[in-house]
Design an enzyme around this catalytic site. Structure first.
Site, mmCIF file in Angstrom:
data_model
loop_
_atom_site.group_PDB
_atom_site.id
_atom_site.type_symbol
_atom_site.label_atom_id
_atom_site.label_comp_id
_atom_site.label_asym_id
_atom_site.label_seq_id
_atom_site.Cartn_x
_atom_site.Cartn_y
_atom_site.Cartn_z
ATOM 1 N N ASN A 1 0.537 -1.163 -0.446
ATOM 2 C CA ASN A 1 -0.342 0.292 -0.219
ATOM 3 C C ASN A 1 1.043 1.125 -0.042
ATOM 4 O OD1 ASN A 1 -2.526 -1.412 0.882
ATOM 5 N ND2 ASN A 1 -1.567 -2.148 2.545
ATOM 6 N N GLU B 1 8.551 -4.724 -0.709
ATOM 7 C CA GLU B 1 6.924 -4.189 -0.803
ATOM 8 C C GLU B 1 7.922 -2.646 -1.580
ATOM 9 O OE1 GLU B 1 4.426 -5.444 -0.505
ATOM 10 O OE2 GLU B 1 5.359 -7.293 0.136
ATOM 11 N N HIS C 1 7.951 -1.786 -5.183
ATOM 12 C CA HIS C 1 6.916 -1.768 -5.562
ATOM 13 C C HIS C 1 6.660 -0.082 -5.407
ATOM 14 C CE1 HIS C 1 5.238 -5.517 -6.451
ATOM 15 N NE2 HIS C 1 4.867 -5.930 -4.771
HETATM 16 ZN ZN LIG Z 1 4.882 -7.824 -4.690
#
Ligand SMILES: [Zn+2]
Length: 1032
Positions: free
Chosen positions: A439, A471, A474
């Site tokens: 997120n 993460e 991302h």
């Molecule tokens: Zn991932």
């Protein structure tokens, strides 16, 4: 997102009937794919685009959510045989009043009378004839203005709304493109006592094409009021239609909304907090005083934002978000953006308002948390980085903060684009199914993926660092530039996985992550060798298929392909430059695979241009990978390629070809990168010259390519001879690669097991981690298969074989704290194998260590890499099992706790096995999120695997309540519970169970994979038991 156990990522979609049809009729596979990109109904407005008649026979496959009676199914399968699967399916629904409108009299199929049978047959004949007519109509597109419709059945089959008696104005899985959201204002009022929440969502939208409807997603939300405002007209109350099977809601208008207009939809709703791990869900933990504390968090990827607020829940509908959440004063809230204000409300609560997102983002990246967590923070350039945990675990957060800060600096520099938000939170959530979730600005983690103590082993730190690295990658790959649709999930996940290894290698070289990266590539090959695998870019048209994209192919094959590309580009910086160009060009928007290849092709400045797009599409558009076979004659070397496809009957051959960047070294120069030579194999075969004096060749230097090599019997013999004289003639990656490849070739039936054993003889002199671990893994999987088949004689022989080949290495391992990660990996693999084979000095040592640990009340630490073996040995005694269980219940350090759990689940006591399976399902003493781990550990043991299989069958419906169909957790459960069967009786049982599930699971790809694996095990046993009996 990072699925929790990379080694457990199983594979996997589609209905079994469809699959068997696909196998027989490969042409239809492509047709099915074609239909999925273009909408399936004749156009009524620009959303409902062109429909090709040739695809008509697969129309409405996406409508398969409905239950069918047996007779309906008969009708359905007859129709399928006629190539008309869609006709009945769209109209056959179990409920009394079908939610679909019908053009035909379809209920005739559901009554088993003679009359109905006759009507059904007649209907099929008519329908088949019409299809044939349509099929042969040349070049006719069924647009509004196109061909005259020869048949009413081609009208869109709108379903009935499920909340009011009115037609729902949309009949597809994907949303129409006519309306785009620009911004959302979300107000959320969670009540952590009643576990409910109310919300208001205000969506500002623009009209892209004239339309009379707005269609968006909503799931399990009770919409209490809806108002609509067009431009500066007056706000009016509108009726919201809902169609639950597709989780869609819609508002219909009598007048067209016109292109270029702006409008606002405001929805008030209430809902329960979810009991699962998706949407806006509840979680809890026990604090140091023994009190239960509750909290609420979100996990939206892939399809669950719609469970928290009504939205256009597809990755391409990017918008900005302004979020407000109310809370009690003893709680705190977090969301993607920094908090802007906190306002007391009249009801005694406080409302936190977060800044409006400074970037457009996809709904799956929105996140919020209401909890009583405590943070530690640090400034990194202009970003405040914080790590949050439950207060009791604050002492385990330092490592994550330090690592995230270093990696954030690295990525900002590497990608040459600053991290765009002012804060970055990393939060450990007590109940969390995946490993972590990216997120934007609020990354969430499992506690074991984020928290490590000062005394944790460096292997535990490696896990945490690599998940943070994944993460964080991302935040650029996925968050800034996002795949247009889930079919290209690999653009997110393949990249993040690739970066997780390469960034840790660069930033934290002491974590020595190379061996894990290599092992990951071997597992990706194993998975992709199966017929049930899929292309990296694959059409997805149902929620289960979206879930199933989160698998080894998107993550691990995706990452392996990027490594191969980077290693094969002639110009050293081309890969990085191409990536940067791609990020800059598409920042804030959505892409598909071709966009990435085009960016990489465009930056090519070498004199011999390598067309990246041409090369890579052969790898991403078709499943599987090539087997490259080497043969030598005089000074000529011939390479041939074919699809490396494991099938149980040797019947399926494909003519697939890849553009293979083959690398090779030979005995004159084999270690340094400069030794590497390249040859591009684009056709079925190719040749190059090599002096006859060259004794041996090793292809796929350091296993950076995604292919398997067969050297022919002479080629293998000369490599084996070279290695038995001196193991150091090849890099350790190349040695591991030979071991991996020869086992794979044995499974394919290309080399005898006799040849495999010949290669393994060199292992007496092997000391490096990756070849030893690969050999142990391969041998132990054979050992387990033999064990489960009760081939007692061979089990004993195999045990002796393993102990003989690794005895001195096993004996050389220490049991003290060890700094080197590579040594930790090596010794834990060796000692786990030794103790599992009941090697006495190993089990004695482990038992002694456990006793010492218990007596010291946990103050004497067991080195992190040895905890699992020590707890596993201890758990074999009933008394120590109980001790371990009570330690498990009160342990707060999650990494250690997880190893205790693996120990507990390895018990051979049947009562304990049954207890632990049920406890993990119940979620009381053992969190339900650990159930996949419990099942896979139980299945390793002889006592447990049959219990586990029974348990899964008995509790299937409860399992799919917790773990969505197709999800990686369910993939892992299916894989671990079935992959050790190797008999016809078990094959029949597994097949029978999954087909009985119908829409509750039979369509999953992991089911096909399971059946395929059992057949392959069966075949391997039939072919190799005689050799084993003779040679072991
Ligand atoms: Zn991932």
């Amino acid at each position: 997102m990072d699925p929790f156990d990379s080694t457990e990522r199983a594979s996997l979609p589609r209905n079994m009937i469809e699959n068997s049809m696909f196998e027989e009729e490969p042409d239809i596979v492509d047709l099915a794919k074609d239909t999925t990109t273009s909408p399936t109904f004749p156009a009524l407005d620009p959303d409902e685009v062109v429909y090709e008649p040739r695809s008509s026979r697969l129309l409405v496959r996406g409508l398969g959510e409905n239950d069918m009676d047996e007779d309906e199914e008969d009708c359905e399968s007859s129709a399928r045989l006629l190539g008309m699967s869609f006709m009945n399916r769209s109209s056959a629904h179990r409920s009394g009043s079908s939610p679909y409108t019908r053009r035909d009299p379809p209920r005739s199929c559901s009554r088993p009378s003679t009359r109905s049978t006759v009507v059904c047959v007649l209907l099929l004949v008519i329908v088949a004839s019409l299809t044939m007519v349509l099929y042969f109509l040349p070049g006719c597109n069924f647009t509004k203005a196109g061909c005259q419709k020869p048949n009413n059945t081609l009208e869109p089959v709108y379903p009935w709304a499920t909340n009011v008696h009115e037609l729902f104005p949309w009949a597809e899985f994907r949303l129409p493109q006519s309306i785009h959201p620009l911004s959302y204002d979300l107000t959320l009022n969670p009540d952590l006592e009643s576990m409910t929440f109310t919300g208001r969502t205000v969506i500002n939208m623009s009209v892209r094409h004239n339309t009379k409807r707005i269609v968006l997603h909503s799931a399990n939300l009770n919409i209490t009021k809806a108002t609509f405002k067009l431009g500066d007209r007056k706000t009016s109350v509108v009726t919201v239609l809902e169609y639950k099977p597709r989780q869609q809601i819609a508002v219909k208008f009598s007048e067209e909304l016109k292109e270029g207009q702006y409008c606002v939809l405001t929805l008030d709703y209430s809902a329960n907090l979810s009991n699962t791990y998706g949407g806006f869900y509840k979680s809890s933990y026990t604090d140091k005083d023994g009190n239960k504390r509750v909290l609420a968090a979100t996990q939206f990827e892939p399809l669950a934002a719609r469970k928290a607020f009504p939205c256009f829940d597809e990755p391409a509908f990017k918008a900005t978000f302004l979020i407000k959440i109310s809370r009690k004063s003893n709680y705190m809230t977090l969301s993607n953006m920094p908090k802007a204000t906190s306002t007391p409300l009249t009801n005694g609560l406080i409302q936190d308002e977060f800044e409006k997102t400074s970037v457009n983002m996809s709904t799956y990246l929105v996140a919020f948390i209401i909890a009583d967590f405590t943070p530690i923070s640090k400034n990194v350039s202009d970003t405040l980085v914080s790590v949050y945990s439950v207060p009791e675990k604050k002492e385990y957060t330092d490592y994550a903060l330090d690592t995230a800060s270093k990696l954030l600096e690295f990525y900002s520099d590497f990608f040459d684009i600053d991290y765009p938000l002012k804060k970055l939170d990393l939060v450990a959530i007590p109940d969390f199914l995946a490993g972590a979730m990216e997120n934007w600005g609020l990354m969430t983690f499992r506690e074991t993926s984020l928290l490590v103590g000062n005394k944790s082993s460096s292997l535990e730190k490696q896990v945490v660092a690599s998940i943070i690295a994944h993460e964080l990658a991302h935040q650029w790959f996925g968050n800034m530039v996002t795949m247009r649709w889930w079919n290209d999930l690999w653009l997110n996940e393949g990249f993040a996985t690739y970066m997780q290894y390469t960034s840790v290698q660069r930033v934290l070289p002491q974590l020595d992550i190379g061996n894990s990266f290599l092992a990951m590539r071997f597992r990706a090959l194993d998975k992709d060798a199966l017929n049930s695998s899929h292309a990296v870019s694959t059409e997805v048209n149902t929620p289960e298929q979206v879930e199933e994209m989160f698998d080894s192919v998107s993550y691990e094959k995706g990452a392996s392909l990027l490594l191969m590309l980077n290693a094969s580009l002639p110009w050293n910086q081309q890969f990085k430059k191409g990536i940067l160009q791609y990020l800059k060009q598409f920042n804030g928007s959505n892409t598909d695979t071709e966009d990435l290849w085009n960016s990489l092709t465009q930056v090519d400045v070498s004199t011999l241009p390598q067309n990246v797009s041409e090369m890579m599409s052969s790898w991403t558009s078709q499943k599987g990978f090539p087997l490259v076979t080497v043969s030598r004659k005089g000074d000529q070397v011939t390479l041939t390629q074919e699809h490396f496809l494991l099938t149980s009957d040797n019947a399926t051959h494909t003519s697939r070809l890849w553009n293979v960047p083959v690398t090779y070294v030979n005995d004159s120069c084999s270690l340094a990168p400069e030794c590497r030579q390249m040859f591009t194999l684009k056709t079925k075969s190719g040749t190059f010259k090599l002096p006859q004096t060259v004794k041996w060749l090793k292809l796929n230097y350091r296993n950076t390519g995604f292919y398997i090599v067969h050297y022919g019997s002479e080629g293998w013999d000369s490599l084996i001879e070279a290695l038995s004289n001196n193991v150091s003639v090849l890099t350790h990656e190349d040695r591991a690669s030979l071991i991996h490849n020869i086992f794979a070739l044995s499974r394919l039936g290309r080399v005898s097991f006799h040849q495999v054993l010949n290669l393994l003889n060199y292992l007496l002199n092997e000391t490096e981690t990756s070849p030893v671990k690969e050999a142990l893994l391969q041998l132990s999987s054979i050992y387990r298969l033999l064990d489960k088949r009760q081939e007692q004689y061979l089990v004993a022989r195999m045990k002796n074989y393993i102990l003989l080949h690794f005895h001195s290495l096993m004996g050389n391992q220490t049991w003290e704290e060890e700094e080197s990660i590579s040594k930790q990996e090596l010794r834990s693999a060796l000692l786990e194998m030794a103790c599992s084979l009941n090697e006495e000095s190993c089990t004695q040592k482990a038992k002694a260590m456990f006793t010492q640990y218990v007596q010291s009340n946990g103050t004497i630490r067991i080195p992190g890499d040895l905890q699992r073996v020590v707890f596993t040995v201890a758990a074999q005694s009933d008394e120590d099992w109980s001790t371990l269980l009570s330690m498990y219940r009160y342990s707060t350090y999650d990494a250690e706790k997880r190893k205790m759990l693996q120990g507990l689940a390895s018990t051979q006591n049947a009562r304990h096995v049954v207890w632990i399976l049920h406890a993990a399902l119940k979620g009381d003493i053992i969190q339900t999120q650990e159930l996949p781990l419990v099942i896979s550990t139980v299945c390793n043991g002889f006592a447990g695997y049959l219990f586990a299989w029974d348990f899964i069958q008995e509790n299937w419906d409860r399992l799919i309540e917790k773990f969505p169909l197709g999800s990686f957790a369910l993939q892992a459960v299916i894989k671990s519970s079935t992959s050790q069967f190797s008999t016809q009786a078990h094959l029949d049982q597994v097949q029978g169970f999954f087909s009985s599930l119908k829409e509750r699971g039979s369509q999953m790809r992991s089911v096909r994979e399971a059946l395929e694996t059992i057949r392959l095990n069966q075949r391997w046993m039939d072919n190799n038991l005689p050799t084993l009996r003779k040679r072991l």
